[in-house]
Structure formats: structure tokens, C-alpha cells
Design a protein around this motif. Structure first.
Motif, PDB file in Angstrom:
ATOM      1  N   ILE A  10       3.995   6.110  -6.004  1.00 51.55           N
ATOM      2  CA  ILE A  10       3.800   5.888  -6.998  1.00 51.55           C
ATOM      3  C   ILE A  10       3.196   7.155  -6.863  1.00 51.55           C
ATOM      4  CG2 ILE A  10       3.956   4.515  -9.285  1.00 51.55           C
ATOM      5  CD1 ILE A  10       4.817   2.303  -7.506  1.00 51.55           C
ATOM      6  N   SER A  11       1.710   7.052  -6.892  1.00 50.47           N
ATOM      7  CA  SER A  11       0.792   7.624  -6.600  1.00 50.47           C
ATOM      8  C   SER A  11       1.296   9.318  -6.715  1.00 50.47           C
ATOM      9  CB  SER A  11      -0.591   7.215  -6.606  1.00 50.47           C
ATOM     10  OG  SER A  11      -1.184   6.160  -6.488  1.00 50.47           O
ATOM     11  N   ARG A  12       1.443   9.398  -5.710  1.00 50.70           N
ATOM     12  CA  ARG A  12       2.495  10.249  -4.992  1.00 50.70           C
ATOM     13  C   ARG A  12       3.481  11.683  -6.340  1.00 50.70           C
ATOM     14  NH1 ARG A  12       3.155   9.702  -0.823  1.00 50.70           N
ATOM     15  NH2 ARG A  12       5.517   8.994  -0.519  1.00 50.70           N
ATOM     16  N   LYS A  13       4.414  10.574  -7.237  1.00 51.99           N
ATOM     17  CA  LYS A  13       5.516  10.884  -7.547  1.00 51.99           C
ATOM     18  C   LYS A  13       4.842  11.106  -8.916  1.00 51.99           C
ATOM     19  CE  LYS A  13      10.156  11.424  -8.600  1.00 51.99           C
ATOM     20  NZ  LYS A  13      10.788  12.110  -7.641  1.00 51.99           N
ATOM     21  N   PHE A  14       3.828  10.286  -9.307  1.00 57.24           N
ATOM     22  CA  PHE A  14       3.432  10.599 -10.719  1.00 57.24           C
ATOM     23  C   PHE A  14       2.145  12.141 -10.433  1.00 57.24           C
ATOM     24  CE2 PHE A  14       0.118  10.241 -14.061  1.00 57.24           C
ATOM     25  CZ  PHE A  14       0.330  10.235 -14.986  1.00 57.24           C
ATOM     26  N   GLY A  15       1.697  12.266  -9.274  1.00 55.33           N
ATOM     27  CA  GLY A  15       0.534  13.567  -9.046  1.00 55.33           C
ATOM     28  C   GLY A  15       1.903  14.940  -9.362  1.00 55.33           C
TER      29      GLY A  15
ATOM     30  N   SER B 284       1.603  -1.062  -0.549  1.00 54.33           N
ATOM     31  CA  SER B 284      -0.087  -0.243   0.302  1.00 54.33           C
ATOM     32  C   SER B 284       0.760   0.504  -0.010  1.00 54.33           C
ATOM     33  CB  SER B 284      -1.127  -0.134   1.194  1.00 54.33           C
ATOM     34  OG  SER B 284      -1.773   1.041   1.133  1.00 54.33           O
ATOM     35  N   ASN B 285       2.050   0.672   0.759  1.00 56.22           N
ATOM     36  CA  ASN B 285       2.825   2.186   0.708  1.00 56.22           C
ATOM     37  C   ASN B 285       3.984   2.603  -0.492  1.00 56.22           C
ATOM     38  OD1 ASN B 285       1.906   3.051   3.539  1.00 56.22           O
ATOM     39  ND2 ASN B 285       4.010   1.185   4.388  1.00 56.22           N
ATOM     40  N   VAL B 286       3.812   1.721  -1.218  1.00 56.80           N
ATOM     41  CA  VAL B 286       4.825   1.620  -2.796  1.00 56.80           C
ATOM     42  C   VAL B 286       3.568   2.641  -3.587  1.00 56.80           C
ATOM     43  CG1 VAL B 286       5.302   0.767  -4.727  1.00 56.80           C
ATOM     44  CG2 VAL B 286       6.211   0.110  -2.031  1.00 56.80           C
ATOM     45  N   GLY B 287       2.327   1.747  -3.235  1.00 51.99           N
ATOM     46  CA  GLY B 287       1.246   2.315  -4.176  1.00 51.99           C
ATOM     47  C   GLY B 287       1.048   3.819  -3.740  1.00 51.99           C
TER      48      GLY B 287
END
Length: 205
Positions: free
Chosen positions: A150-155, A144-147
Motif C-alpha cells: 500500500i505504501s509503495r502504491k501510494f508513492g 506487513s507485505n500488505v502494508g
């Protein structure tokens, strides 16, 4: 020549006559008695031999009866349309049922149930189960932390100046392509003619 080594000739006038060397050979007439086993009297031996003969005769009779029963069973199956495969299935089902109701199977099942209960109630089993549960929870949390990362990095990447500049360039190229297509369609010749002047009627000769 030794008479014992001579070939037997059925046409010889001396056929049926045995040499002296052959008359001394003992002949088993079936009445030869064996020695009485130790601890048995002669009467007991005779009784046992009589019982043995009777049992052997009964075995022969039972084999004959069994063979007749098997033939009759085969005829009945043939009339009923039962194939050997059906018979095999029935035998396997019956054999498995006999195994399940046997004392050995019941005792083995009970023993396995007791072992399973002892294992599940042991401290080692409980600790192992708790360890596996904690490991599963940690794995789920890590995924869950990895997901989320990744979402935060993409944002963050979408909000960066580089990504916005790239979007602007793509939008400019897209507008140029679409605008060029529209201008080309406006410059296409009219299907009715190359000018707006009406066509003159040709005068007849």
C-alpha cells in the motif's frame, strides 16, 4: 334403628353407655407389642428399645441446647453490630476454606495438575502449538507485505504525471484565491476618507 348409626347426644340420659357393637372394638393402650424381628431374642429387643428411647431423649436435649446456643450467639452478634450479611460472608469464607483443605479438593487439584502436565508434554500439543505459532508468523508477514504494498502504491501514485498535474492545478487555484483576497483588501476604502486630500476646515459664519 341400628344403635351404631345413632348420633351421640351429650344430653341423653344414656350417655356414657356403649352399645354392644362398640364394646368389641379393640383400644390401643400403647402397650401393644410388635412381633420380635427375626434373629433377635426378647432380651435383645428390650435392650435395643431402651437404647432407642435414650438416644431420642438425647436428641431432644441436644436440640434444646442448640436452640439456646443459637439465641446466645444472636445476642452476641447484635451487641457487636454484626449483620446477617457479615455472618453469611464468614460462612462462605469458612466453607471455601474447608473445601480447599478437604481431601477431595486436594486430590482433584493434584489430578488436574498431572493431566495438565501430560497434555503439555504430549506430541500432539507440541505440534498444535508449533502450527499455531507458524500461522501467527505467516499472518504477521502477510500483513506487513500488505502494508508495504500500500505504501509503495501510494508513492507511485504521487510520482505519477496525473497526480502531479492535479497538485499543480490545486496550487494554481490556491494562488488565485489568495491573490484575489489580497487585491480585494488593497481596494478597500481608507477609514480616513475616500481620497488622500486633507479635510478642509469649515469657516465659521
Amino acid at each position: 334403628m341400628d344403635p351404631a348409626s345413632q348420633d351421640i347426644n351429650l344430653n341423653s340420659p344414656n350417655k356414657g353407655l356403649l352399645s354392644d357393637s362398640m364394646t368389641d372394638v379393640p383400644v390401643d393402650t400403647g402397650t401393644t407389642r410388635t412381633t420380635i424381628p427375626e434373629g433377635l431374642t426378647e432380651a435383645e429387643e428390650e435392650e435395643l428399645r431402651s437404647e432407642l428411647t435414650k438416644v431420642e431423649e438425647e436428641i431432644v436435649t441436644l436440640r434444646q441446647v442448640l436452640a439456646a446456643k443459637e439465641r446466645h450467639c444472636g445476642e452476641l452478634k447484635r451487641k457487636l453490630g454484626l449483620t446477617p450479611l457479615d455472618g453469611l460472608k464468614q460462612n462462605l469464607t469458612k466453607s471455601w476454606h474447608d473445601v480447599q483443605v478437604s481431601n477431595a479438593y486436594v486430590k482433584t487439584s493434584e489430578k488436574l495438575g498431572e493431566w495438565n502436565e501430560k497434555v503439555t508434554q504430549s506430541d500432539l500439543y507440541k505440534k498444535t502449538q508449533e502450527t499455531l505459532s507458524q500461522a501467527g508468523q505467516k499472518t504477521s508477514a502477510a500483513l506487513s507485505n500488505v502494508g508495504s504494498a500500500i505504501s509503495r502504491k501510494f508513492g507511485d501514485m504521487r510520482n505519477s504525471a496525473t497526480f502531479k498535474s492535479f497538485e499543480d492545478r490545486v496550487g494554481t487555484i490556491k494562488s488565485k484565491v489568495v491573490g484575489g483576497r489580497e487585491n480585494d483588501s488593497d481596494n478597500l476604502p481608507s477609514p480616513t476618507g475616500s481620497s488622500d486630500k486633507p479635510l478642509q476646515d469649515h469657516a465659521p459664519f
